[in-house]
Write a protein that holds these residues in place. Structure first.
Motif, PDB file in Angstrom:
ATOM      1  N   ILE A   1       0.838  -1.202   0.000  1.00  0.00           N
ATOM      2  CA  ILE A   1       0.000   0.000   0.000  1.00  0.00           C
ATOM      3  C   ILE A   1       0.870   1.249   0.000  1.00  0.00           C
ATOM      4  N   LEU A   2       1.895   1.265   0.838  1.00  0.00           N
ATOM      5  CA  LEU A   2       2.796   2.415   0.900  1.00  0.00           C
ATOM      6  C   LEU A   2       3.531   2.626  -0.426  1.00  0.00           C
ATOM      7  N   GLN A   3       3.941   1.533  -1.054  1.00  0.00           N
ATOM      8  CA  GLN A   3       4.649   1.643  -2.331  1.00  0.00           C
ATOM      9  C   GLN A   3       3.746   2.237  -3.405  1.00  0.00           C
ATOM     10  N   VAL A   4       2.528   1.721  -3.504  1.00  0.00           N
ATOM     11  CA  VAL A   4       1.588   2.220  -4.510  1.00  0.00           C
ATOM     12  C   VAL A   4       1.202   3.668  -4.208  1.00  0.00           C
ATOM     13  N   ALA A   5       0.930   3.960  -2.941  1.00  0.00           N
ATOM     14  CA  ALA A   5       0.565   5.324  -2.562  1.00  0.00           C
ATOM     15  C   ALA A   5       1.696   6.292  -2.872  1.00  0.00           C
ATOM     16  N   SER A   6       2.924   5.904  -2.593  1.00  0.00           N
ATOM     17  CA  SER A   6       4.077   6.768  -2.884  1.00  0.00           C
ATOM     18  C   SER A   6       4.146   7.097  -4.371  1.00  0.00           C
ATOM     19  N   GLN A   7       3.947   6.094  -5.214  1.00  0.00           N
ATOM     20  CA  GLN A   7       4.020   6.306  -6.655  1.00  0.00           C
ATOM     21  C   GLN A   7       2.898   7.223  -7.132  1.00  0.00           C
TER      22      GLN A   7
ATOM     23  N   ILE B   1      -5.974   3.424  -5.048  1.00  0.00           N
ATOM     24  CA  ILE B   1      -4.898   2.657  -4.412  1.00  0.00           C
ATOM     25  C   ILE B   1      -5.369   1.231  -4.130  1.00  0.00           C
ATOM     26  N   ALA B   2      -6.599   1.113  -3.620  1.00  0.00           N
ATOM     27  CA  ALA B   2      -7.145  -0.210  -3.301  1.00  0.00           C
ATOM     28  C   ALA B   2      -7.259  -1.078  -4.545  1.00  0.00           C
TER      29      ALA B   2
ATOM     30  N   TYR C   1      -5.731  -0.044   8.181  1.00  0.00           N
ATOM     31  CA  TYR C   1      -4.304   0.075   8.441  1.00  0.00           C
ATOM     32  C   TYR C   1      -3.878   1.513   8.741  1.00  0.00           C
ATOM     33  N   PHE C   2      -4.444   2.476   8.007  1.00  0.00           N
ATOM     34  CA  PHE C   2      -3.924   3.846   8.061  1.00  0.00           C
ATOM     35  C   PHE C   2      -4.920   4.889   8.588  1.00  0.00           C
ATOM     36  N   LYS C   3      -6.154   4.479   8.867  1.00  0.00           N
ATOM     37  CA  LYS C   3      -7.178   5.353   9.466  1.00  0.00           C
ATOM     38  C   LYS C   3      -7.735   6.402   8.500  1.00  0.00           C
ATOM     39  N   SER C   4      -6.863   7.097   7.759  1.00  0.00           N
ATOM     40  CA  SER C   4      -7.327   8.163   6.878  1.00  0.00           C
ATOM     41  C   SER C   4      -6.313   8.374   5.753  1.00  0.00           C
ATOM     42  N   LYS C   5      -6.752   9.073   4.715  1.00  0.00           N
ATOM     43  CA  LYS C   5      -5.855   9.380   3.596  1.00  0.00           C
ATOM     44  C   LYS C   5      -4.693  10.257   4.068  1.00  0.00           C
ATOM     45  N   SER C   6      -4.994  11.224   4.933  1.00  0.00           N
ATOM     46  CA  SER C   6      -3.927  12.113   5.402  1.00  0.00           C
ATOM     47  C   SER C   6      -2.901  11.350   6.231  1.00  0.00           C
ATOM     48  N   ASN C   7      -3.360  10.369   7.000  1.00  0.00           N
ATOM     49  CA  ASN C   7      -2.423   9.568   7.779  1.00  0.00           C
ATOM     50  C   ASN C   7      -1.575   8.679   6.864  1.00  0.00           C
ATOM     51  N   LEU C   8      -2.182   8.207   5.772  1.00  0.00           N
ATOM     52  CA  LEU C   8      -1.411   7.450   4.776  1.00  0.00           C
ATOM     53  C   LEU C   8      -0.359   8.354   4.148  1.00  0.00           C
ATOM     54  N   GLY C   9      -0.730   9.609   3.854  1.00  0.00           N
ATOM     55  CA  GLY C   9       0.231  10.557   3.311  1.00  0.00           C
ATOM     56  C   GLY C   9       1.391  10.783   4.253  1.00  0.00           C
ATOM     57  N   ARG C  10       1.074  10.931   5.540  1.00  0.00           N
ATOM     58  CA  ARG C  10       2.147  11.109   6.521  1.00  0.00           C
ATOM     59  C   ARG C  10       3.042   9.869   6.577  1.00  0.00           C
ATOM     60  N   SER C  11       2.442   8.706   6.462  1.00  0.00           N
ATOM     61  CA  SER C  11       3.224   7.463   6.496  1.00  0.00           C
ATOM     62  C   SER C  11       4.175   7.374   5.312  1.00  0.00           C
ATOM     63  N   VAL C  12       3.758   7.892   4.158  1.00  0.00           N
ATOM     64  CA  VAL C  12       4.645   7.942   2.993  1.00  0.00           C
ATOM     65  C   VAL C  12       5.838   8.847   3.301  1.00  0.00           C
ATOM     66  N   GLY C  13       5.562  10.015   3.878  1.00  0.00           N
ATOM     67  CA  GLY C  13       6.651  10.923   4.264  1.00  0.00           C
ATOM     68  C   GLY C  13       7.551  10.329   5.320  1.00  0.00           C
TER      69      GLY C  13
ATOM     70  N   SER D   1      22.181  11.301  -3.853  1.00  0.00           N
ATOM     71  CA  SER D   1      21.359  11.734  -4.977  1.00  0.00           C
ATOM     72  C   SER D   1      19.915  11.303  -4.736  1.00  0.00           C
ATOM     73  N   PHE D   2      18.995  12.050  -5.338  1.00  0.00           N
ATOM     74  CA  PHE D   2      17.571  11.747  -5.200  1.00  0.00           C
ATOM     75  C   PHE D   2      17.047  11.091  -6.473  1.00  0.00           C
ATOM     76  N   LYS D   3      16.043  10.233  -6.291  1.00  0.00           N
ATOM     77  CA  LYS D   3      15.350   9.620  -7.412  1.00  0.00           C
ATOM     78  C   LYS D   3      13.860   9.895  -7.262  1.00  0.00           C
ATOM     79  N   ASP D   4      13.103   9.605  -8.301  1.00  0.00           N
ATOM     80  CA  ASP D   4      11.656   9.776  -8.238  1.00  0.00           C
ATOM     81  C   ASP D   4      11.062   8.928  -7.110  1.00  0.00           C
ATOM     82  N   TYR D   5       9.859   9.314  -6.710  1.00  0.00           N
ATOM     83  CA  TYR D   5       9.105   8.567  -5.685  1.00  0.00           C
ATOM     84  C   TYR D   5       9.736   8.650  -4.305  1.00  0.00           C
TER      85      TYR D   5
END
Length: 224
Positions: free
Chosen positions: A13-19, A34-35, A48-60, A216-220
């Motif tokens: 989920i985190l991988q797909v959300a990050s992309q 995402i689902a 797992y993540f309670k809310s979209k914003s919490n999923l966003g924070r988890s990506v960060g 160096s940085f990469k996408d995602y």
């Protein structure tokens, strides 16, 4: 997907959300999408993540966790080379690289802006307090524990650093990007009650580190 463990489901989920957050932006990405890609139900993501914003924070948080691990490993192997690592210098390197990602990648900056617009209080994890506890243990910093000053300093550092980064991106400062990053680092250590001379030394050595140990940085939201 049904045979996946809970841990592997969360990682997927985190991988797909990050992309998707990176490619489409946070606002244009939906939990249903995402689902569907993950071949699970939307309620499972909410479980797992309670809310979209919490999923966003988890990506960060996942990017920050990866950054910390890679910085620590590279500095230990390629800079300190067996010497006791300098936590203050390592932290300065992490702060510079974290904010440099967003200032050098418009898609990453768009993600964090849109996440803040959705739910600002969900941007920051309280796990950030752990960093300041580490500094307190290592350097015996003068914090007022009765008022929980450490937690207040951690919150002030996180929100101030992000605000400075956004203001620089809007063109509100007459300075270079490097100057802005220096100031963000300086602010974090001022809040820790570190004296000016030592802060100057920390910033100078952290720049030397990045000359010796390139990143160096990469996408995602990835760093090498």
């Amino acid at each position: 997907m049904r045979d996946m463990t809970m841990k592997s489901q969360i990682e997927h989920i985190l991988q797909v959300a990050s992309q998707l957050f990176y490619e489409q932006g946070y606002k244009k990405t939906y939990l249903d999408q995402i689902a569907e890609i993950c071949e699970i139900t939307k309620p499972l993501i909410s479980y797992y993540f309670k809310s979209k914003s919490n999923l966003g924070r988890s990506v960060g948080d996942a990017f920050l966790f990866d950054l910390k691990n890679k910085v620590s490993l590279k500095l230990y192997n390629d800079y300190f080379k067996g010497r006791r690592s300098d936590l203050q210098v390592g932290t300065a390197v992490e702060i510079r690289l974290y904010h440099l990602l967003f200032l050098s990648d418009p898609k990453a900056l768009q993600f964090i802006r849109e996440l803040a617009d959705d739910k600002y209080e969900d941007m920051f994890s309280t796990d950030g307090n752990v960093l300041y506890k580490m500094h307190q243990r290592r350097y015996h910093l003068d914090f007022n524990e009765q008022t929980d000053e450490l937690a207040m300093i951690a919150a002030a550092a996180r929100s101030s650093s992000i605000s400075l980064m956004w203001a620089y991106d809007r063109g509100e400062f007459k300075c270079t990007r490097d100057d802005c990053l220096d100031y963000i680092i300086r602010l974090n250590f001022v809040l820790m009650h570190i004296d000016k001379q030592r802060i100057d030394e920390i910033i100078a050595e952290s720049k030397k580190v990045l000359e010796v140990v390139p990143f160096s940085f990469k996408d995602y939201f990835q760093i090498d």
